[in-house]
Design a protein around this motif. Structure first.
Motif, PDB file in Angstrom:
ATOM      1  N   ASN A   1       0.811  -1.223   0.000  1.00 47.83           N
ATOM      2  CA  ASN A   1       0.000   0.000   0.000  1.00 47.83           C
ATOM      3  C   ASN A   1       0.839   1.265   0.000  1.00 47.83           C
ATOM      4  N   GLU A   2       1.852   1.325   0.853  1.00 45.40           N
ATOM      5  CA  GLU A   2       2.653   2.556   0.952  1.00 45.40           C
ATOM      6  C   GLU A   2       3.421   2.851  -0.336  1.00 45.40           C
ATOM      7  N   TYR A   3       3.500   1.885  -1.243  1.00 52.19           N
ATOM      8  CA  TYR A   3       4.181   2.068  -2.530  1.00 52.19           C
ATOM      9  C   TYR A   3       3.176   2.323  -3.657  1.00 52.19           C
ATOM     10  N   GLY A   4       1.892   2.436  -3.296  1.00 51.90           N
ATOM     11  CA  GLY A   4       0.849   2.663  -4.295  1.00 51.90           C
ATOM     12  C   GLY A   4       0.543   1.424  -5.118  1.00 51.90           C
ATOM     13  N   LEU A   5       0.810   0.256  -4.556  1.00 52.27           N
ATOM     14  CA  LEU A   5       0.613  -1.001  -5.263  1.00 52.27           C
ATOM     15  C   LEU A   5      -0.330  -1.907  -4.487  1.00 52.27           C
ATOM     16  N   LYS A   6      -0.897  -2.882  -5.163  1.00 53.75           N
ATOM     17  CA  LYS A   6      -1.639  -3.948  -4.518  1.00 53.75           C
ATOM     18  C   LYS A   6      -1.619  -5.155  -5.444  1.00 53.75           C
ATOM     19  N   LEU A   7      -1.913  -6.288  -4.874  1.00 53.09           N
ATOM     20  CA  LEU A   7      -1.897  -7.523  -5.643  1.00 53.09           C
ATOM     21  C   LEU A   7      -3.309  -7.972  -5.973  1.00 53.09           C
ATOM     22  N   ALA A   8      -3.462  -8.482  -7.182  1.00 47.36           N
ATOM     23  CA  ALA A   8      -4.649  -9.246  -7.548  1.00 47.36           C
ATOM     24  C   ALA A   8      -4.156 -10.679  -7.539  1.00 47.36           C
ATOM     25  N   TYR A   9      -4.681 -11.487  -6.666  1.00 47.86           N
ATOM     26  CA  TYR A   9      -4.107 -12.794  -6.396  1.00 47.86           C
ATOM     27  C   TYR A   9      -4.993 -13.908  -6.931  1.00 47.86           C
ATOM     28  N   CYS A  10      -4.431 -14.770  -7.707  1.00 49.23           N
ATOM     29  CA  CYS A  10      -5.101 -15.974  -8.181  1.00 49.23           C
ATOM     30  C   CYS A  10      -4.420 -17.136  -7.480  1.00 49.23           C
ATOM     31  N   PRO A  11      -5.076 -17.787  -6.520  1.00 51.11           N
ATOM     32  CA  PRO A  11      -4.412 -18.792  -5.718  1.00 51.11           C
ATOM     33  C   PRO A  11      -3.928 -20.006  -6.493  1.00 51.11           C
ATOM     34  N   SER A  12      -4.671 -20.399  -7.495  1.00 48.57           N
ATOM     35  CA  SER A  12      -4.210 -21.546  -8.280  1.00 48.57           C
ATOM     36  C   SER A  12      -4.923 -21.574  -9.623  1.00 48.57           C
ATOM     37  N   ASP A  13      -4.275 -22.127 -10.576  1.00 50.18           N
ATOM     38  CA  ASP A  13      -4.851 -22.335 -11.897  1.00 50.18           C
ATOM     39  C   ASP A  13      -4.293 -23.656 -12.374  1.00 50.18           C
ATOM     40  N   ASN A  14      -5.144 -24.606 -12.584  1.00 52.66           N
ATOM     41  CA  ASN A  14      -4.704 -25.948 -12.956  1.00 52.66           C
ATOM     42  C   ASN A  14      -4.245 -26.067 -14.396  1.00 52.66           C
ATOM     43  N   ARG A  15      -4.480 -25.032 -15.161  1.00 51.08           N
ATOM     44  CA  ARG A  15      -4.112 -25.098 -16.575  1.00 51.08           C
ATOM     45  C   ARG A  15      -2.607 -24.950 -16.764  1.00 51.08           C
ATOM     46  N   LYS A  16      -2.125 -25.497 -17.835  1.00 53.54           N
ATOM     47  CA  LYS A  16      -0.738 -25.273 -18.215  1.00 53.54           C
ATOM     48  C   LYS A  16      -0.599 -23.822 -18.666  1.00 53.54           C
ATOM     49  N   VAL A  17       0.562 -23.236 -18.428  1.00 53.20           N
ATOM     50  CA  VAL A  17       0.802 -21.832 -18.772  1.00 53.20           C
ATOM     51  C   VAL A  17       0.498 -21.567 -20.241  1.00 53.20           C
ATOM     52  N   LYS A  18       0.734 -22.530 -21.112  1.00 59.19           N
ATOM     53  CA  LYS A  18       0.512 -22.303 -22.544  1.00 59.19           C
ATOM     54  C   LYS A  18      -0.937 -21.930 -22.862  1.00 59.19           C
ATOM     55  N   PHE A  19      -1.877 -22.288 -21.972  1.00 54.76           N
ATOM     56  CA  PHE A  19      -3.277 -21.971 -22.226  1.00 54.76           C
ATOM     57  C   PHE A  19      -3.614 -20.522 -21.921  1.00 54.76           C
ATOM     58  N   TYR A  20      -2.859 -19.852 -21.053  1.00 50.33           N
ATOM     59  CA  TYR A  20      -3.181 -18.459 -20.753  1.00 50.33           C
ATOM     60  C   TYR A  20      -2.042 -17.486 -21.047  1.00 50.33           C
ATOM     61  N   LEU A  21      -0.921 -17.964 -21.529  1.00 53.42           N
ATOM     62  CA  LEU A  21       0.196 -17.078 -21.865  1.00 53.42           C
ATOM     63  C   LEU A  21      -0.178 -16.028 -22.912  1.00 53.42           C
TER      64      LEU A  21
END
Length: 103
Positions: free
Chosen positions: A66-86
């Motif tokens: 927060n103090e850096y003006g940032l925040k995370l959007a967190y996706c805890p898990s994705d069972n897909r291989k990276v090639k499907f969402y790259l």
């Protein structure tokens, strides 16, 4: 319900937040992966986050940014291989981190 190999990672507006951000890699010292990544995102030192964030709680990671003006959007898990969402990550043209555990 089985996972959908074609679902979007980000359904929001196509905004870019970190297109011009430069991140310098930092070598991780010991088992401090969370504090090292947070330090790389902020330009602070890993020690700044050690003992402050709960390494098992991504909400505390985001709160520490927060103090850096940032925040995370967190996706805890994705069972897909990276090639499907790259292609979607490339098209969004923003900052994303992908972490995984070696089996």
């Amino acid at each position: 319900m089985p996972f959908d190999t074609n679902s979007l990672l980000w359904n929001g507006q196509p905004e870019n937040y970190f297109r011009n951000r430069s991140i310098q890699p930092i070598e991780q010292d010991g088992s401090h992966c969370v504090s090292t990544v947070l330090a790389m995102l902020t330009g602070a030192t890993p020690e700044r986050f050690q003992g402050v964030v709960n390494t098992q709680d991504p909400v505390s990671w985001s709160e520490s940014l927060n103090e850096y003006g940032l925040k995370l959007a967190y996706c805890p898990s994705d069972n897909r291989k990276v090639k499907f969402y790259l292609p979607e990550l490339v098209a969004l043209n923003d900052l994303f981190t992908i972490s995984y555990t070696k089996s």
